[in-house]
Design a protein around this motif. Structure first.
Motif, PDB file in Angstrom:
ATOM      1  N   MET A   1     -36.572 -17.054 -30.635  1.00  0.00           N
ATOM      2  CA  MET A   1     -37.867 -16.582 -30.392  1.00  0.00           C
ATOM      3  C   MET A   1     -38.758 -17.344 -31.639  1.00  0.00           C
ATOM      4  O   MET A   1     -38.152 -17.344 -33.039  1.00  0.00           O
ATOM      5  N   ASP A   2     -39.872 -17.913 -31.504  1.00  0.00           N
ATOM      6  CA  ASP A   2     -40.451 -18.495 -32.651  1.00  0.00           C
ATOM      7  C   ASP A   2     -41.545 -17.530 -33.246  1.00  0.00           C
ATOM      8  O   ASP A   2     -41.752 -16.683 -32.766  1.00  0.00           O
ATOM      9  N   THR A   3     -42.001 -17.889 -34.323  1.00  0.00           N
ATOM     10  CA  THR A   3     -42.896 -17.368 -35.051  1.00  0.00           C
ATOM     11  C   THR A   3     -44.317 -18.132 -35.019  1.00  0.00           C
ATOM     12  O   THR A   3     -44.137 -19.349 -35.595  1.00  0.00           O
ATOM     13  N   LEU A   4     -45.244 -17.543 -34.793  1.00  0.00           N
ATOM     14  CA  LEU A   4     -46.776 -18.107 -34.968  1.00  0.00           C
ATOM     15  C   LEU A   4     -46.879 -18.137 -36.472  1.00  0.00           C
ATOM     16  O   LEU A   4     -46.922 -17.387 -37.472  1.00  0.00           O
ATOM     17  N   LEU A   5     -47.240 -19.533 -36.852  1.00  0.00           N
ATOM     18  CA  LEU A   5     -47.835 -19.750 -38.456  1.00  0.00           C
ATOM     19  C   LEU A   5     -49.150 -20.116 -38.428  1.00  0.00           C
ATOM     20  O   LEU A   5     -49.928 -20.579 -37.682  1.00  0.00           O
ATOM     21  N   LEU A   6     -49.825 -19.257 -39.488  1.00  0.00           N
ATOM     22  CA  LEU A   6     -51.062 -19.045 -39.449  1.00  0.00           C
ATOM     23  C   LEU A   6     -51.520 -19.855 -41.132  1.00  0.00           C
ATOM     24  O   LEU A   6     -50.554 -19.516 -41.874  1.00  0.00           O
ATOM     25  N   GLY A   7     -52.713 -20.370 -41.201  1.00  0.00           N
ATOM     26  CA  GLY A   7     -53.135 -20.995 -42.463  1.00  0.00           C
ATOM     27  C   GLY A   7     -53.628 -19.840 -43.364  1.00  0.00           C
ATOM     28  O   GLY A   7     -53.564 -18.478 -42.882  1.00  0.00           O
ATOM     29  N   GLN A   8     -54.004 -20.130 -44.455  1.00  0.00           N
ATOM     30  CA  GLN A   8     -54.536 -18.978 -45.382  1.00  0.00           C
ATOM     31  C   GLN A   8     -55.858 -18.296 -44.675  1.00  0.00           C
ATOM     32  O   GLN A   8     -55.860 -17.138 -44.923  1.00  0.00           O
ATOM     33  N   PRO A 163     -47.543 -10.245 -30.063  1.00  0.00           N
ATOM     34  CA  PRO A 163     -48.024 -10.207 -31.362  1.00  0.00           C
ATOM     35  C   PRO A 163     -49.033 -11.300 -31.912  1.00  0.00           C
ATOM     36  O   PRO A 163     -49.577 -11.318 -32.637  1.00  0.00           O
ATOM     37  N   TRP A 164     -48.773 -12.298 -31.119  1.00  0.00           N
ATOM     38  CA  TRP A 164     -49.552 -13.608 -31.532  1.00  0.00           C
ATOM     39  C   TRP A 164     -50.977 -13.599 -30.884  1.00  0.00           C
ATOM     40  O   TRP A 164     -52.005 -14.107 -31.495  1.00  0.00           O
ATOM     41  N   ARG A 165     -51.031 -12.676 -29.733  1.00  0.00           N
ATOM     42  CA  ARG A 165     -52.478 -12.663 -29.194  1.00  0.00           C
ATOM     43  C   ARG A 165     -53.694 -12.532 -30.014  1.00  0.00           C
ATOM     44  O   ARG A 165     -54.845 -13.340 -29.622  1.00  0.00           O
ATOM     45  N   PRO A 166     -53.931 -11.320 -30.527  1.00  0.00           N
ATOM     46  CA  PRO A 166     -54.916 -11.251 -31.407  1.00  0.00           C
ATOM     47  C   PRO A 166     -55.398 -12.409 -32.452  1.00  0.00           C
ATOM     48  O   PRO A 166     -56.482 -12.513 -32.480  1.00  0.00           O
ATOM     49  N   TYR A 167     -54.336 -13.046 -32.885  1.00  0.00           N
ATOM     50  CA  TYR A 167     -54.465 -14.220 -33.729  1.00  0.00           C
ATOM     51  C   TYR A 167     -55.070 -15.442 -33.056  1.00  0.00           C
ATOM     52  O   TYR A 167     -55.481 -16.443 -33.688  1.00  0.00           O
ATOM     53  N   LEU A 168     -54.659 -15.557 -31.692  1.00  0.00           N
ATOM     54  CA  LEU A 168     -54.973 -16.653 -30.880  1.00  0.00           C
ATOM     55  C   LEU A 168     -56.332 -16.535 -30.385  1.00  0.00           C
ATOM     56  O   LEU A 168     -56.867 -17.236 -29.287  1.00  0.00           O
ATOM     57  N   GLY A 169     -57.065 -15.274 -30.633  1.00  0.00           N
ATOM     58  CA  GLY A 169     -58.445 -14.992 -29.780  1.00  0.00           C
ATOM     59  C   GLY A 169     -57.938 -14.620 -28.184  1.00  0.00           C
ATOM     60  O   GLY A 169     -58.965 -14.886 -27.474  1.00  0.00           O
TER      61      GLY A 169
END
Ligand SMILES: [Zn+2]
Length: 171
Positions: A1-8, A163-169
């Motif tokens: 399972m991967d983790t979504l990486l976000l910038g600052q 869990p990624w979806r809100p961060y991906l719009g």
């Protein structure tokens, strides 16, 4: 399972393996924003939830990837719709139209290729849109890495862990 990486700035940078995400967190370079409810990492001494989304504490210029040109990415950019009649086109049915035909020197690149259904592509044939009296839905451009391009950078067209979806719009 991967983790979504976000910038600052919470912009999606890519997907990494959870081990890499744990290393970023453990070395104090990133914070964990979301965890997977149903996945646990066990070591000899402890168990902890697997990170789903992590965010860098500092800005990272180097990690921005340009969206590479490919059929899949043109399909994603054009949201799976024929750019002439706006009908939905499955991957299998998809054709790619050179706006300025190749026979006239039209290049194979972002601003000259659009997704088209077969009937529209056949109707347009070796003509420009104006010659064929066919209007484009929009002017095709190369997607920006942090605008429409993120889905393609991540290799995500329509699928992402919850869990990624809100961060991906997506929600
Ligand atoms: Zn069409």
């Amino acid at each position: 399972m991967d983790t979504l990486l976000l910038g600052q700035g919470y912009e999606p940078l890519g997907r990494v393996g959870w081990q890499r995400a744990m290393t970023l967190w453990f070395t104090g370079r990133a914070e964990i924003l979301e965890e997977y409810d149903d996945r646990v990492i066990r070591t000899v001494r402890v168990a902890f939830p697997m990170p789903a989304v992590v965010r860098f504490f500092r800005s990272t210029r180097a990690r921005r990837a340009a969206v590479r040109f490919s059929r899949e990415q043109v399909y994603a950019r054009d949201h799976g719709r024929c750019q002439y009649c706006s009908s939905e086109v499955t991957r299998r049915e998809s054709t790619y139209d050179h706006i300025v035909p190749r026979s006239r020197g039209g290049a194979t690149r972002w601003d000259n290729i659009v997704l088209a259904c077969r009937p529209c592509n056949q109707r347009k044939a070796d003509r420009t849109p104006s010659e064929a009296h066919m209007a484009l839905l929009s002017r095709p451009v190369q997607p920006a890495p942090h605008a429409d391009g993120w889905r393609m950078v991540l290799g995500l067209v329509g699928e992402a862990p919850a869990p990624w979806r809100p961060y991906l719009g997506l929600e």
